[in-house]
Design an enzyme around this catalytic site. Structure first.
Site, mmCIF file in Angstrom:
data_model
loop_
_atom_site.group_PDB
_atom_site.id
_atom_site.type_symbol
_atom_site.label_atom_id
_atom_site.label_comp_id
_atom_site.label_asym_id
_atom_site.label_seq_id
_atom_site.Cartn_x
_atom_site.Cartn_y
_atom_site.Cartn_z
ATOM 1 N N ARG A 42 26.499 34.521 3.231
ATOM 2 C CA ARG A 42 26.249 35.912 2.850
ATOM 3 C C ARG A 42 24.876 36.366 3.351
ATOM 4 O O ARG A 42 24.716 37.459 3.837
ATOM 5 C CB ARG A 42 26.332 36.009 1.324
ATOM 6 C CG ARG A 42 26.355 37.382 0.755
ATOM 7 C CD ARG A 42 26.567 37.322 -0.718
ATOM 8 N NE ARG A 42 25.944 36.113 -1.267
ATOM 9 C CZ ARG A 42 26.111 35.664 -2.505
ATOM 10 N NH1 ARG A 42 26.913 36.317 -3.314
ATOM 11 N NH2 ARG A 42 25.504 34.593 -2.943
ATOM 12 N N GLU A 127 41.851 19.047 -2.573
ATOM 13 C CA GLU A 127 41.493 17.955 -3.493
ATOM 14 C C GLU A 127 40.262 18.292 -4.332
ATOM 15 O O GLU A 127 40.178 17.931 -5.512
ATOM 16 C CB GLU A 127 41.238 16.679 -2.676
ATOM 17 C CG GLU A 127 40.942 15.453 -3.494
ATOM 18 C CD GLU A 127 42.120 14.996 -4.339
ATOM 19 O OE1 GLU A 127 43.157 14.637 -3.779
ATOM 20 O OE2 GLU A 127 41.996 15.023 -5.586
ATOM 21 N N GLY A 185 20.336 21.944 -15.505
ATOM 22 C CA GLY A 185 21.058 22.371 -14.305
ATOM 23 C C GLY A 185 22.552 22.115 -14.359
ATOM 24 O O GLY A 185 23.247 22.278 -13.361
ATOM 25 N N LYS A 203 42.065 24.883 -13.396
ATOM 26 C CA LYS A 203 42.394 23.510 -12.997
ATOM 27 C C LYS A 203 43.686 23.046 -13.669
ATOM 28 O O LYS A 203 44.497 22.335 -13.056
ATOM 29 C CB LYS A 203 41.230 22.583 -13.353
ATOM 30 C CG LYS A 203 39.971 22.879 -12.522
ATOM 31 C CD LYS A 203 38.743 22.232 -13.120
ATOM 32 C CE LYS A 203 37.502 22.493 -12.282
ATOM 33 N NZ LYS A 203 36.263 22.089 -12.946
HETATM 34 P P1 NDP Z 1 27.606 28.487 -4.173
HETATM 35 O O1 NDP Z 1 27.447 29.766 -4.903
HETATM 36 O O2 NDP Z 1 26.522 27.473 -4.273
HETATM 37 O O3 NDP Z 1 27.804 28.804 -2.614
HETATM 38 C C1 NDP Z 1 28.613 29.850 -2.162
HETATM 39 C C2 NDP Z 1 28.396 30.040 -0.666
HETATM 40 O O4 NDP Z 1 29.251 31.074 -0.220
HETATM 41 C C3 NDP Z 1 26.979 30.451 -0.306
HETATM 42 O O5 NDP Z 1 26.562 29.758 0.842
HETATM 43 C C4 NDP Z 1 27.112 31.947 0.008
HETATM 44 O O6 NDP Z 1 26.213 32.405 1.003
HETATM 45 C C5 NDP Z 1 28.517 32.004 0.551
HETATM 46 N N1 NDP Z 1 29.111 33.332 0.416
HETATM 47 C C6 NDP Z 1 29.255 34.068 -0.690
HETATM 48 N N2 NDP Z 1 29.876 35.236 -0.419
HETATM 49 C C7 NDP Z 1 30.107 35.218 0.912
HETATM 50 C C8 NDP Z 1 30.702 36.135 1.819
HETATM 51 N N3 NDP Z 1 31.185 37.324 1.407
HETATM 52 N N4 NDP Z 1 30.775 35.800 3.143
HETATM 53 C C9 NDP Z 1 30.288 34.615 3.576
HETATM 54 N N5 NDP Z 1 29.715 33.696 2.759
HETATM 55 C C10 NDP Z 1 29.630 34.013 1.460
HETATM 56 O O7 NDP Z 1 29.015 27.884 -4.606
HETATM 57 P P2 NDP Z 1 29.425 26.339 -4.721
HETATM 58 O O8 NDP Z 1 29.062 25.639 -3.477
HETATM 59 O O9 NDP Z 1 28.963 25.800 -6.004
HETATM 60 O O10 NDP Z 1 31.031 26.461 -4.855
HETATM 61 C C11 NDP Z 1 31.844 26.723 -3.728
HETATM 62 C C12 NDP Z 1 33.307 26.513 -4.104
HETATM 63 O O11 NDP Z 1 33.493 25.162 -4.520
HETATM 64 C C13 NDP Z 1 33.810 27.370 -5.269
HETATM 65 O O12 NDP Z 1 35.142 27.701 -5.068
HETATM 66 C C14 NDP Z 1 33.684 26.430 -6.471
HETATM 67 O O13 NDP Z 1 34.563 26.752 -7.513
HETATM 68 C C15 NDP Z 1 34.080 25.121 -5.823
HETATM 69 N N6 NDP Z 1 33.594 23.939 -6.499
HETATM 70 C C16 NDP Z 1 32.266 23.792 -6.767
HETATM 71 C C17 NDP Z 1 31.819 22.663 -7.405
HETATM 72 C C18 NDP Z 1 30.365 22.461 -7.694
HETATM 73 O O14 NDP Z 1 30.006 21.424 -8.253
HETATM 74 N N7 NDP Z 1 29.481 23.400 -7.305
HETATM 75 C C19 NDP Z 1 32.747 21.599 -7.808
HETATM 76 C C20 NDP Z 1 34.121 21.824 -7.438
HETATM 77 C C21 NDP Z 1 34.517 22.968 -6.817
HETATM 78 P P3 NDP Z 1 24.610 32.352 0.804
HETATM 79 O O15 NDP Z 1 24.244 30.907 0.877
HETATM 80 O O16 NDP Z 1 24.088 33.136 1.936
HETATM 81 O O17 NDP Z 1 24.360 32.952 -0.533
HETATM 82 N N1 HSE Z 2 31.580 24.372 -13.372
HETATM 83 C C1 HSE Z 2 32.445 23.289 -13.099
HETATM 84 C C2 HSE Z 2 32.203 22.186 -14.137
HETATM 85 C C3 HSE Z 2 32.191 22.793 -11.676
HETATM 86 O O1 HSE Z 2 31.301 22.296 -14.965
HETATM 87 O O2 HSE Z 2 32.945 21.215 -14.148
HETATM 88 C C4 HSE Z 2 33.296 21.973 -11.128
HETATM 89 O O3 HSE Z 2 34.459 22.693 -10.932
#
Ligand code: NDP
Ligand code: HSE
Length: 437
Positions: A42, A127, A185, A203
């Site tokens: 983003r 996964e 965190g 989930k």
């Molecule tokens: P974050 O918020 O840390 O990262 C999201 C990323 O998406 C950022 O890099 C952001 O860009 C980018 N982004 C947002 N909007 C846009 C857009 N319109 N166009 C292009 N890029 C965009 O999320 P997470 O990494 O935590 O999570 C990602 C996915 O993984 C989600 O679906 C979440 O549910 C899933 N997930 C996460 C887990 C976790 O532990 N965090 C565990 C399991 C699943 P920018 O960096 O520039 O802001």
């Molecule tokens: N917010 C989620 C959790 C991240 O606390 O388990 C993993 O989906």
């Protein structure tokens, strides 16, 4: 094999790092080198530490990146429903395989993705969407396809498990434990999706769909979060030799007409300390699967975190890469059973009810009468006199009743009627009980 990576946040940045660190091994396992064609984000100007990629790879034009001819596989780690859905449907229809961690989208409209994958002859792997690093969906969607799964019970949200574990360990209330989770965190700035059970419900929908060969969406899942769980509930559970967990439960059963159906729910519940899920502490996840021939199976590990989740994403990338080289597709969605989803009222469960009552003749009989009227059988009754630690303030006595299994609607109606009983001063706590019967 050229990858478009959408998102470079908590998970995406670890995917990029691991792709770099393990490039030789990954190439050997797939049979072709992996290359990053581009990374959509983003904010181009965001500080991303010292990620081992050329800055020119970053773009804000996700759709443009997906459509490029030199992109074979799309890895989506952005999250949310739109624009992720449109991006992934476009990619799949164009024959590009997709690896995603997006549980919210899969639970909201998994059908759109599966249909697009079938139309485009592409793979859809996810996964990482449930229980992060734990290999769970592949076993459900492949290894257990020779068996019949009857029930899946899981702790699939790390944030709420951390909060409930802290409440159990220290006697803290919900607000205090949430504060600690935020400081460390574990909880996000806006913890709604976690503490209100939306994340676990998404989930649960994905797990139920795979376990029962039936399309189950987020809207089919009964959901209660943990915001109403009190320190008194936790103490009450302890007194019973139990602990409280936010459970996702997907179970096969019969509906009111005897037809096979499934129930899918997420809510806090007391489980006995001897239950396999009781010792799952901190922010860990675990899923307990009961299959007809295999019997009970337990999956345990880290359900969240950048590196842990990236591990699951990369496992999918390797699978997709191998399939593409071999010119084959993964098994497509299996939804042939098309079972109905029962309403929560028909789900079979047990209640633990703690009542502040007047300590006088006839009270126990009146209370028992309400249970009997709703055809709910009482399993245990415990009475603590007023003045003991567990007695409510101003109460003459505290009655703690645990029921046998009954339909949730009958149990809820029982509690409603108890509220209207003269002898009942207040209902101190109502919790569902799982396991042990
Ligand atoms: P974050 O918020 O840390 O990262 C999201 C990323 O998406 C950022 O890099 C952001 O860009 C980018 N982004 C947002 N909007 C846009 C857009 N319109 N166009 C292009 N890029 C965009 O999320 P997470 O990494 O935590 O999570 C990602 C996915 O993984 C989600 O679906 C979440 O549910 C899933 N997930 C996460 C887990 C976790 O532990 N965090 C565990 C399991 C699943 P920018 O960096 O520039 O802001
Ligand atoms: N917010 C989620 C959790 C991240 O606390 O388990 C993993 O989906």
């Amino acid at each position: 094999m050229r990858l478009a990576i959408l998102g470079c946040g908590t998970v995406g940045s670890e995917v990029v790092r691991l792709l770099h660190e393990q490039s030789a091994d990954l190439a050997a396992r797939i049979g072709a080198p992996l290359e990053i064609a581009g990374i959509a984000v983003r904010r181009l100007g965001r500080d991303r530490g010292n990620l081992p990629v050329a800055p020119e790879l970053f773009t804000t034009d996700a759709l443009g990146l997906i459509k490029r001819d030199d992109v074979d596989v799309v890895v989506e780690v952005v999250g949310g429903i739109e624009p992720a859905r449109s991006w992934l449907v476009d990619a799949l229809r164009a024959g590009k395989s997709v690896v995603t961690a997006n549980k919210a989208l899969l639970a909201e409209d998994g059908a759109a993705l599966h249909d697009a994958a079938a139309d485009g002859g592409a793979d859809l792997y996810y996964e990482a969407a449930v229980a992060g690093a734990i290999p769970l969906l592949r076993p459900l969607r492949e290894s257990l396809h020779g068996d019949r799964i009857n029930r899946v019970t899981g702790i699939v949200n790390g944030t709420t498990n951390f909060i409930l574990s802290a409440m159990d360990a220290t006697g803290a209330g919900f607000a205090e434990a949430l504060e600690e989770a935020t400081e460390l965190g574990y909880a996000e700035a806006d913890p709604t999706a976690d503490v209100e059970g939306f994340d676990a419900a998404a989930k649960a929908a994905i797990l139920a769909s795979l376990a029962f060969h039936t399309r189950v969406g987020a809207a089919d899942v009964y959901r209660e979060g943990i915001t109403e769980v009190t320190a008194a509930d936790v103490a009450s559970a302890k007194a019973m030799g139990c602990t409280i967990k936010l459970l996702c439960i997907a179970a096969r059963g019969a509906d009111a007409t005897g037809r096979e159906s499934v129930s899918v729910r997420v809510h806090p519940a007391m489980i006995p300390l001897g239950h396999p899920l009781a010792s799952v502490g901190d922010a860990y996840n675990a899923v307990f699967v009961e299959a007809e021939a295999a019997g009970p199976l337990m999956f345990y590990g880290r359900g969240a975190g950048g590196a842990a989740t990236a591990s699951a994403v990369l496992g999918d990338v390797v699978a997709v890469g191998r399939n593409r080289l071999a010119g084959v597709r993964a098994p497509s969605e299996s939804a042939y059973a098309d079972l109905a989803v029962r309403p929560m009222g028909e789900a079979l469960t047990r209640y633990h009810v703690s009542l502040d009552v007047a300590d006088k003749p006839g009270v126990l009989a009146a209370v028992a009468g309400v249970f009997a009227r709703h055809d709910v059988s009482i399993a245990t009754v415990r009475q603590a006199p007023a003045g003991t630690e567990s007695a409510g303030r101003g109460a003459d006595a505290v009655l703690v009743i645990v029921t046998h299994t009954a339909p949730d609607a009958a149990l809820a109606a029982t509690v409603e009627d108890l509220r209207g009983l003269d002898a009942v001063r207040s209902i101190a706590s109502v919790l569902r009980v799982e396991g042990g019967e």
